[in-house]
Design a protein around this motif. Structure first.
Motif, short mmCIF file in Angstrom:
data_model
loop_
_atom_site.label_atom_id
_atom_site.label_comp_id
_atom_site.label_asym_id
_atom_site.label_seq_id
_atom_site.Cartn_x
_atom_site.Cartn_y
_atom_site.Cartn_z
N CYS A 212 109.25 45.62 38.77
CA CYS A 212 109.51 46.78 39.62
C CYS A 212 108.66 46.74 40.89
CB CYS A 212 109.22 48.08 38.86
SG CYS A 212 110.52 48.59 37.74
N LYS A 213 107.39 46.46 40.73
CA LYS A 213 106.48 46.45 41.89
C LYS A 213 106.90 45.39 42.90
CE LYS A 213 102.84 47.84 44.12
NZ LYS A 213 102.83 49.19 44.75
N ILE A 214 107.28 44.23 42.44
CA ILE A 214 107.74 43.16 43.33
C ILE A 214 108.99 43.59 44.07
CG2 ILE A 214 108.79 40.87 43.37
CD1 ILE A 214 106.81 40.05 41.19
N LEU A 215 109.96 44.13 43.34
CA LEU A 215 111.22 44.53 43.96
C LEU A 215 111.03 45.67 44.96
CD1 LEU A 215 113.56 44.29 40.84
CD2 LEU A 215 113.53 42.75 42.81
N GLN A 216 110.13 46.59 44.65
CA GLN A 216 109.83 47.66 45.61
C GLN A 216 109.19 47.11 46.87
OE1 GLN A 216 107.69 50.95 43.65
NE2 GLN A 216 108.88 50.50 41.81
N ASN A 217 108.39 46.06 46.72
CA ASN A 217 107.73 45.47 47.89
C ASN A 217 108.68 44.67 48.77
OD1 ASN A 217 105.42 46.61 46.90
ND2 ASN A 217 104.23 44.72 46.81
N VAL A 218 109.91 44.42 48.28
CA VAL A 218 110.91 43.74 49.13
C VAL A 218 112.08 44.67 49.45
CG1 VAL A 218 110.32 41.38 48.51
CG2 VAL A 218 111.95 42.63 47.08
N GLY A 219 111.84 45.99 49.29
CA GLY A 219 112.80 46.93 49.84
C GLY A 219 113.56 47.83 48.90
N LEU A 220 113.52 47.58 47.59
CA LEU A 220 114.27 48.43 46.67
C LEU A 220 113.54 49.75 46.45
CD1 LEU A 220 115.77 45.72 46.13
CD2 LEU A 220 115.97 46.46 43.75
N LYS B 128 104.86 34.28 38.99
CA LYS B 128 103.52 34.52 39.53
C LYS B 128 103.51 34.25 41.03
CE LYS B 128 98.73 32.81 39.27
NZ LYS B 128 97.83 31.80 38.64
N ALA B 129 104.14 33.15 41.44
CA ALA B 129 104.20 32.79 42.86
C ALA B 129 104.95 33.84 43.67
CB ALA B 129 104.86 31.42 43.02
N VAL B 130 106.03 34.38 43.10
CA VAL B 130 106.79 35.43 43.77
C VAL B 130 105.91 36.65 43.99
CG1 VAL B 130 108.71 37.04 43.53
CG2 VAL B 130 109.04 34.66 42.97
N GLY B 131 105.13 37.01 42.97
CA GLY B 131 104.23 38.15 43.11
C GLY B 131 103.21 37.92 44.22
N GLU B 132 102.65 36.73 44.27
CA GLU B 132 101.66 36.41 45.30
C GLU B 132 102.26 36.53 46.70
OE1 GLU B 132 100.44 32.54 44.09
OE2 GLU B 132 98.99 33.28 42.59
N GLU B 133 103.52 36.14 46.84
CA GLU B 133 104.19 36.21 48.14
C GLU B 133 104.29 37.63 48.67
OE1 GLU B 133 108.03 34.47 47.82
OE2 GLU B 133 107.28 32.49 47.22
N VAL B 134 104.39 38.60 47.76
CA VAL B 134 104.60 39.98 48.20
C VAL B 134 103.42 40.89 47.83
CG1 VAL B 134 107.10 39.76 48.11
CG2 VAL B 134 105.89 40.59 46.09
N GLY B 135 102.29 40.27 47.47
CA GLY B 135 101.07 41.03 47.26
C GLY B 135 100.93 41.72 45.91
N VAL B 136 101.50 41.12 44.87
CA VAL B 136 101.38 41.69 43.52
C VAL B 136 100.70 40.66 42.63
CG1 VAL B 136 102.58 42.76 41.58
CG2 VAL B 136 103.54 42.98 43.88
N ASN B 137 99.62 41.06 41.96
CA ASN B 137 98.82 40.15 41.12
C ASN B 137 99.30 40.22 39.67
OD1 ASN B 137 96.91 38.60 39.84
ND2 ASN B 137 95.18 39.96 40.27
N ILE B 138 99.85 39.13 39.19
CA ILE B 138 100.41 39.10 37.84
C ILE B 138 99.35 39.28 36.75
CG2 ILE B 138 100.24 36.60 37.39
CD1 ILE B 138 103.15 36.78 36.30
N GLU B 139 98.12 38.92 37.06
CA GLU B 139 97.05 39.01 36.07
C GLU B 139 96.86 40.45 35.58
OE1 GLU B 139 95.41 36.48 34.83
OE2 GLU B 139 96.19 34.92 36.15
N GLU B 140 97.21 41.42 36.41
CA GLU B 140 97.04 42.82 36.05
C GLU B 140 98.07 43.28 35.02
OE1 GLU B 140 97.12 45.18 39.57
OE2 GLU B 140 95.60 43.96 40.60
N TYR B 141 99.09 42.46 34.79
CA TYR B 141 100.19 42.87 33.92
C TYR B 141 100.27 42.05 32.64
CZ TYR B 141 101.56 45.28 38.18
OH TYR B 141 101.56 46.08 39.29
N LEU B 142 99.41 41.05 32.48
CA LEU B 142 99.41 40.21 31.30
C LEU B 142 98.93 40.97 30.06
CD1 LEU B 142 97.90 36.85 32.59
CD2 LEU B 142 100.18 37.17 31.66
N TYR B 143 99.44 40.54 28.91
CA TYR B 143 98.89 41.03 27.65
C TYR B 143 97.56 40.33 27.40
CZ TYR B 143 98.04 41.41 22.66
OH TYR B 143 97.46 41.64 21.44
#
Length: 363
Positions: A14-22, A335-350
């Motif tokens: 969700c965070k990634i998609l919001q950062n690209v306009g959704l 993970k790379a997609v998140g980095e491109e739009v400023g979202v850190n995947i480490e915060e969402y890992l189990y």
């Protein structure tokens, strides 16, 4: 393998998609579809699709804020313009509009044009089934499958899904591509450097191949030979020709045509069960079928007879508790997609608090 709990993976998508306009609401729809596919064990249509979705949104060939509207309608039909929105968003709106009309008039046929890849058909079918509607969903796709007897792709692996509600059991949900296997599984195999089983595809010269990359350059094969080809063709006629969307080679490739919209077409059908008999009576009859099939004599070596969709429901039940495991390749991609739009995947890992790190299964 990297582990996520479903809700956290959805938050990340969700965070990634919001950062690209959704919008927040629309990003949740797409995330529900992608993570829902992973939950059901249909990983080829899960978050592995996130990178290509984001790429097309960033390039401007998908509209992040579509104005989905009705172009034509009657008591039993809807023609909807998806305004080049993401397929999950367009399809959900189509189902919502269709539910209202089907409840009023008994049934509805819904054609959709100017859409994009819509994920799994089961995602939409479940929406209707939850409202006590028999639901059918189909879509066309870019040309990756040759007509039976040919070697050059013309039609897509055009998927269809069908669902009916049950009473005390899970609904029966069929969701399948018209190819021997969904092309997404070949894409996944190519990305992971794995071979594919013989019989899945042919290379560009028409020869059977186990090389996933050669298969992507050639053609996937229809299930059931000429029968699968014929069904795929009919789906393309309903989803593409009838709706005014692209069809055959005029549906643009999600992975290749980065300068133009896909113009995918969809076709849905909703049937109000109560127009035939009381809903509870129908569900009891479906339950009876399920019980009789499950208890019927089994072939040698068979432990259990499954209904369509039952394995996926079992997968979902298990993965909601144990989490979703992504391969290293898929993890690195998202993970790379998140980095491109400023979202850190480490915060969402189990993270297993007892050992302070992500748990990786032995397998």
């Amino acid at each position: 393998m990297v582990r996520f709990f479903p809700d956290k993976l959805k938050e990340y998508v969700c965070k990634i998609l919001q950062n690209v306009g959704l919008s927040q609401e629309d990003s949740k729809v797409v995330a529900d579809s992608l993570v829902g596919a992973n939950l059901r064990g249909v990983d080829s249509h899960g978050v592995t699709r996130l990178p290509i979705y984001v790429k097309r949104l960033k390039l401007g060939v998908v509209n992040p804020k579509p104005n989905v509207k009705i172009l034509e309608e009657s008591d039993a039909t809807l023609l909807i313009d998806g305004d080049n929105g993401m397929g999950q968003i367009v399809g959900k709106k189509a189902i919502e509009l269709g539910l209202e009309k089907a409840r009023k008039n008994g049934a509805v046929f819904i054609g959709v044009k100017h859409s994009n890849h819509f994920g799994t058909g089961a995602f939409f079918v479940q929406m209707g089934v939850k409202k006590d509607m028999i639901t059918y969903a189909m879509s066309n796709a870019p040309s990756t499958m040759a007509p039976w007897g040919g070697i050059k792709p013309y039609i897509g692996t055009n998927p269809f899904a069908f669902g009916v509600p049950a009473g005390k059991y899970n609904p029966i949900i069929l969701d399948m591509a018209t190819s021997v296997v969904a092309r997404g599984k070949i894409i996944t195999a190519a990305r992971e450097g794995k071979e594919i089983p013989l019989g899945w595809a042919i290379d560009k010269e028409g020869k059977p191949t186990t090389d996933a990359k050669a298969a992507l350059d050639g053609s996937v094969l229809p299930f059931g030979g000429p029968k699968g080809y014929a069904i795929s063709l009919m789906i393309d006629i309903m989803s593409g020709v009838l709706t005014g969307a692209g069809f055959g080679p005029y549906v643009n490739n999600i992975y290749g045509d980065f300068d133009k919209p896909q113009n995918v077409g969809h076709f849905f059908q909703l049937i109000d069960i109560s127009r035939f008999m009381p809903v509870e009576k129908f569900k009891q009859r479906v339950d009876q079928m399920i019980e009789e099939i499950k208890s019927s004599p089994k072939a040698h070596g068979v432990d259990e007879i499954y209904l369509p969709g039952e394995i996926e429901f079992n997968n979902e039940k298990k993965r909601r508790v144990e989490g979703i495991f992504l391969t290293k390749e898929v993890y690195e991609d998202i993970k790379a997609v998140g980095e491109e739009v400023g979202v850190n995947i480490e915060e969402y890992l189990y993270v297993d608090k007892s050992i302070g790190k992500n748990v990786v299964p032995d397998s």
